[in-house]
Scaffold this motif. Structure first.
Motif, PDB file in Angstrom:
ATOM      1  N   ALA A  48     137.818 -75.184  47.474  1.00 54.12           N
ATOM      2  CA  ALA A  48     138.531 -74.130  48.192  1.00 54.12           C
ATOM      3  C   ALA A  48     139.636 -73.607  47.289  1.00 54.12           C
ATOM      4  O   ALA A  48     140.286 -74.380  46.585  1.00 54.12           O
ATOM      5  N   SER A  49     139.832 -72.299  47.293  1.00 52.29           N
ATOM      6  CA  SER A  49     140.877 -71.719  46.453  1.00 52.29           C
ATOM      7  C   SER A  49     141.255 -70.341  46.973  1.00 52.29           C
ATOM      8  O   SER A  49     140.513 -69.719  47.731  1.00 52.29           O
ATOM      9  N   ARG A  50     142.430 -69.882  46.547  1.00 48.73           N
ATOM     10  CA  ARG A  50     142.834 -68.501  46.774  1.00 48.73           C
ATOM     11  C   ARG A  50     142.866 -67.815  45.415  1.00 48.73           C
ATOM     12  O   ARG A  50     143.498 -68.303  44.466  1.00 48.73           O
ATOM     13  N   ILE A  51     142.176 -66.699  45.320  1.00 51.40           N
ATOM     14  CA  ILE A  51     142.144 -65.907  44.099  1.00 51.40           C
ATOM     15  C   ILE A  51     142.614 -64.507  44.466  1.00 51.40           C
ATOM     16  O   ILE A  51     141.926 -63.784  45.194  1.00 51.40           O
ATOM     17  N   GLY A  52     143.792 -64.145  43.999  1.00 49.81           N
ATOM     18  CA  GLY A  52     144.327 -62.841  44.356  1.00 49.81           C
ATOM     19  C   GLY A  52     144.412 -62.691  45.863  1.00 49.81           C
ATOM     20  O   GLY A  52     145.005 -63.518  46.554  1.00 49.81           O
ATOM     21  N   GLY A  53     143.772 -61.653  46.387  1.00 49.25           N
ATOM     22  CA  GLY A  53     143.830 -61.371  47.816  1.00 49.25           C
ATOM     23  C   GLY A  53     142.672 -61.909  48.614  1.00 49.25           C
ATOM     24  O   GLY A  53     142.426 -61.428  49.735  1.00 49.25           O
ATOM     25  N   VAL A  54     141.944 -62.906  48.093  1.00 49.35           N
ATOM     26  CA  VAL A  54     140.822 -63.478  48.837  1.00 49.35           C
ATOM     27  C   VAL A  54     140.916 -65.002  48.855  1.00 49.35           C
ATOM     28  O   VAL A  54     141.493 -65.626  47.961  1.00 49.35           O
ATOM     29  N   GLU A  55     140.355 -65.568  49.910  1.00 47.76           N
ATOM     30  CA  GLU A  55     140.161 -67.011  50.020  1.00 47.76           C
ATOM     31  C   GLU A  55     138.702 -67.319  49.758  1.00 47.76           C
ATOM     32  O   GLU A  55     137.806 -66.616  50.261  1.00 47.76           O
ATOM     33  N   VAL A  56     138.451 -68.363  48.983  1.00 48.54           N
ATOM     34  CA  VAL A  56     137.088 -68.759  48.637  1.00 48.54           C
ATOM     35  C   VAL A  56     136.826 -70.172  49.157  1.00 48.54           C
ATOM     36  O   VAL A  56     137.663 -71.073  48.991  1.00 48.54           O
ATOM     37  N   ARG A  57     135.686 -70.334  49.815  1.00 52.83           N
ATOM     38  CA  ARG A  57     135.211 -71.651  50.219  1.00 52.83           C
ATOM     39  C   ARG A  57     133.795 -71.826  49.678  1.00 52.83           C
ATOM     40  O   ARG A  57     132.985 -70.888  49.721  1.00 52.83           O
ATOM     41  N   ALA A  58     133.499 -73.005  49.203  1.00 56.81           N
ATOM     42  CA  ALA A  58     132.166 -73.278  48.675  1.00 56.81           C
ATOM     43  C   ALA A  58     131.791 -74.717  48.992  1.00 56.81           C
ATOM     44  O   ALA A  58     132.639 -75.617  48.935  1.00 56.81           O
ATOM     45  N   ALA A  59     130.532 -74.925  49.345  1.00 48.30           N
ATOM     46  CA  ALA A  59     130.044 -76.274  49.617  1.00 48.30           C
ATOM     47  C   ALA A  59     128.556 -76.346  49.330  1.00 48.30           C
ATOM     48  O   ALA A  59     127.810 -75.398  49.586  1.00 48.30           O
ATOM     49  N   SER A  60     128.147 -77.473  48.776  1.00 45.92           N
ATOM     50  CA  SER A  60     126.727 -77.760  48.533  1.00 45.92           C
ATOM     51  C   SER A  60     126.455 -79.173  49.018  1.00 45.92           C
ATOM     52  O   SER A  60     127.191 -80.104  48.679  1.00 45.92           O
ATOM     53  N   VAL A  61     125.417 -79.329  49.837  1.00 45.26           N
ATOM     54  CA  VAL A  61     125.135 -80.607  50.501  1.00 45.26           C
ATOM     55  C   VAL A  61     123.677 -80.981  50.292  1.00 45.26           C
ATOM     56  O   VAL A  61     122.781 -80.140  50.460  1.00 45.26           O
ATOM     57  N   ARG A  62     123.425 -82.234  49.937  1.00 40.70           N
ATOM     58  CA  ARG A  62     122.042 -82.704  49.790  1.00 40.70           C
ATOM     59  C   ARG A  62     121.352 -82.704  51.150  1.00 40.70           C
ATOM     60  O   ARG A  62     121.891 -83.194  52.139  1.00 40.70           O
ATOM     61  N   GLY A  63     120.149 -82.141  51.203  1.00 40.36           N
ATOM     62  CA  GLY A  63     119.429 -82.005  52.457  1.00 40.36           C
ATOM     63  C   GLY A  63     118.857 -83.312  52.967  1.00 40.36           C
ATOM     64  O   GLY A  63     118.711 -84.293  52.228  1.00 40.36           O
ATOM     65  N   PHE A 292     114.855 -78.257  59.930  1.00 44.17           N
ATOM     66  CA  PHE A 292     115.473 -77.671  58.749  1.00 44.17           C
ATOM     67  C   PHE A 292     116.192 -78.771  57.964  1.00 44.17           C
ATOM     68  O   PHE A 292     117.246 -79.253  58.393  1.00 44.17           O
ATOM     69  N   ASP A 293     115.612 -79.177  56.841  1.00 47.85           N
ATOM     70  CA  ASP A 293     116.102 -80.358  56.145  1.00 47.85           C
ATOM     71  C   ASP A 293     116.287 -80.150  54.639  1.00 47.85           C
ATOM     72  O   ASP A 293     116.332 -81.095  53.868  1.00 47.85           O
ATOM     73  N   ASP A 294     116.395 -78.890  54.201  1.00 49.65           N
ATOM     74  CA  ASP A 294     116.546 -78.599  52.783  1.00 49.65           C
ATOM     75  C   ASP A 294     118.016 -78.738  52.369  1.00 49.65           C
ATOM     76  O   ASP A 294     118.913 -78.817  53.215  1.00 49.65           O
ATOM     77  N   ASP A 295     118.256 -78.732  51.041  1.00 48.52           N
ATOM     78  CA  ASP A 295     119.627 -78.666  50.541  1.00 48.52           C
ATOM     79  C   ASP A 295     120.318 -77.424  51.100  1.00 48.52           C
ATOM     80  O   ASP A 295     119.676 -76.399  51.360  1.00 48.52           O
ATOM     81  N   ARG A 296     121.629 -77.502  51.237  1.00 46.87           N
ATOM     82  CA  ARG A 296     122.409 -76.396  51.804  1.00 46.87           C
ATOM     83  C   ARG A 296     123.554 -76.048  50.849  1.00 46.87           C
ATOM     84  O   ARG A 296     124.330 -76.924  50.465  1.00 46.87           O
ATOM     85  N   THR A 297     123.669 -74.771  50.507  1.00 51.23           N
ATOM     86  CA  THR A 297     124.797 -74.317  49.695  1.00 51.23           C
ATOM     87  C   THR A 297     125.264 -72.962  50.185  1.00 51.23           C
ATOM     88  O   THR A 297     124.450 -72.069  50.424  1.00 51.23           O
ATOM     89  N   VAL A 298     126.582 -72.822  50.360  1.00 48.10           N
ATOM     90  CA  VAL A 298     127.177 -71.566  50.820  1.00 48.10           C
ATOM     91  C   VAL A 298     128.470 -71.332  50.045  1.00 48.10           C
ATOM     92  O   VAL A 298     129.266 -72.252  49.845  1.00 48.10           O
ATOM     93  N   VAL A 299     128.673 -70.084  49.628  1.00 44.85           N
ATOM     94  CA  VAL A 299     129.966 -69.630  49.123  1.00 44.85           C
ATOM     95  C   VAL A 299     130.421 -68.483  50.018  1.00 44.85           C
ATOM     96  O   VAL A 299     129.663 -67.530  50.245  1.00 44.85           O
ATOM     97  N   GLY A 300     131.627 -68.584  50.558  1.00 43.57           N
ATOM     98  CA  GLY A 300     132.195 -67.526  51.392  1.00 43.57           C
ATOM     99  C   GLY A 300     133.457 -66.975  50.757  1.00 43.57           C
ATOM    100  O   GLY A 300     134.264 -67.731  50.198  1.00 43.57           O
ATOM    101  N   ILE A 301     133.630 -65.650  50.824  1.00 41.29           N
ATOM    102  CA  ILE A 301     134.798 -64.989  50.242  1.00 41.29           C
ATOM    103  C   ILE A 301     135.441 -64.132  51.323  1.00 41.29           C
ATOM    104  O   ILE A 301     134.855 -63.140  51.777  1.00 41.29           O
ATOM    105  N   TRP A 302     136.632 -64.550  51.765  1.00 44.62           N
ATOM    106  CA  TRP A 302     137.359 -63.927  52.871  1.00 44.62           C
ATOM    107  C   TRP A 302     138.559 -63.134  52.351  1.00 44.62           C
ATOM    108  O   TRP A 302     139.215 -63.578  51.400  1.00 44.62           O
ATOM    109  N   PRO A 303     138.904 -62.027  53.002  1.00 44.33           N
ATOM    110  CA  PRO A 303     140.206 -61.429  52.715  1.00 44.33           C
ATOM    111  C   PRO A 303     141.308 -62.357  53.185  1.00 44.33           C
ATOM    112  O   PRO A 303     141.130 -63.094  54.173  1.00 44.33           O
TER     113      PRO A 303
END
Length: 310
Positions: A48-63, A292-303
């Motif tokens: 998780a981080s803040r870059i300029g005017g956005v917040e970033v969240r990222a996660a990757s999980v073994r399915g 639904f049992d596959d690996d899961r990865t998401v990156v979200g970029i919020w204002p």
């Protein structure tokens, strides 16, 4: 959504995954087995981080399937900021399951893509990036690893050993004079990009054709690096306004999300109205849903929200 339950004998309290709809027995019955070939490869990555005017969240999980069979997590992500914090560069990859070393391809593609794109952005606006050479560089890196480590003689042999989808995004960290944040997205394979509009209906807007939507027979076939397409590379440009969120995901989340109108879409749209606490985000990415049992990865970029309170 429940996060606490009892184990299978009904007595001992345990922490259970977040369920969306019917969780299925496997969500709690599967015993995770490690992959002894790659002890350095973790089951969960989160940041998780803040870059300029956005917040970033990222996660990757073994399915669940990989936990059950003792095989390594094949998804990967990398997120970086340009040195001036003007741009967020994100890359996601979903290693092709049939390749024994596809997790290496995913690592190579995400890290190399972010490094190459950061160098490009030091010289060019994102709209001027030539994506064909970028994808060929990624293919060369995967091919080179397959040749050096495993003796692959060409792209086809390399792709049998290690191949991966790729999704790449360059996103403005600050809004322009109109209050818009521009995003440039390129995809190889079925890793998908969405605009989440927490205050609108429908909440989920796909930036590509939705996988298997309206298809009579679902297919798991997909393009994968190092076999990159010839010809011009389609670049998707999106303008994010107000509280709109750019959400990048592998098909471990994209498949149950579907077109975004069902239980999964509603639940995740509610959970991700604002940037979550990092560990909560990882748990939400790892939601349980039957079949639904596959690996899961998401990156979200919020204002950046007006308040940090969730």
């Amino acid at each position: 959504m429940k996060g606490r339950g009892k184990d299978m004998d009904g007595k001992t309290p345990v922490i259970s995954p977040i369920a969306i709809g019917e969780a299925g027995r496997a969500a709690r019955a599967v015993v995770a087995v490690s992959d002894g070939r790659f002890p350095e490869r973790c089951d969960i990555a989160v940041s998780a981080s803040r870059i300029g005017g956005v917040e970033v969240r990222a996660a990757s999980v073994r399915g669940l399937s990989h936990r059950h069979y003792g095989t390594v997590r094949q998804d990967e992500y990398t997120v970086v900021a340009t040195p001036d914090d003007r741009w967020v560069v994100a890359a996601l990859a979903d290693g092709v399951s049939s390749g024994a070393y596809s997790h290496l391809a995913a690592e190579i593609v995400t890290r190399t893509a972010c490094a190459v794109l950061t160098e490009e952005l030091a010289r060019n606006h994102p709209a001027d990036i030539e994506w064909g050479p970028v994808l060929r560089t990624l293919a060369d890196e995967v091919r080179g690893c397959a040749a050096e480590r495993f003796g692959a003689r060409d792209d086809r042999e390399a792709s049998v050993l290690m191949a991966t989808t790729g999704l790449f995004a360059v996103v403005a960290a600050e809004p322009d004079a109109r209050g818009h944040r521009v995003a440039f997205v390129v995809s190889v394979g079925d890793t998908s990009a969405w605009v989440l509009r927490p205050s609108a209906e429908p909440a989920w807007l796909p930036l590509q054709a939705v996988k298997n939507h309206d298809a009579a027979v679902a297919s798991s076939a997909t393009d994968a690096i190092p076999l990159v397409p010839d010809g011009p590379v389609p670049v998707i440009t999106a303008e994010l306004t107000g509280d709109e969120v750019l959400v990048l995901m592998t098909d471990g989340v994209g498949d149950p999300l579907g077109a975004g109108a069902g239980e999964v879409g509603e639940s995740l749209a509610t959970a991700w109205r604002t940037p979550p606490y990092a560990m909560a985000f990882a748990a939400e990415v790892d939601f349980a849903r039957k079949s639904f049992d596959d690996d899961r990865t998401v990156v979200g970029i919020w204002p950046v929200p007006d308040s940090a309170e969730r």
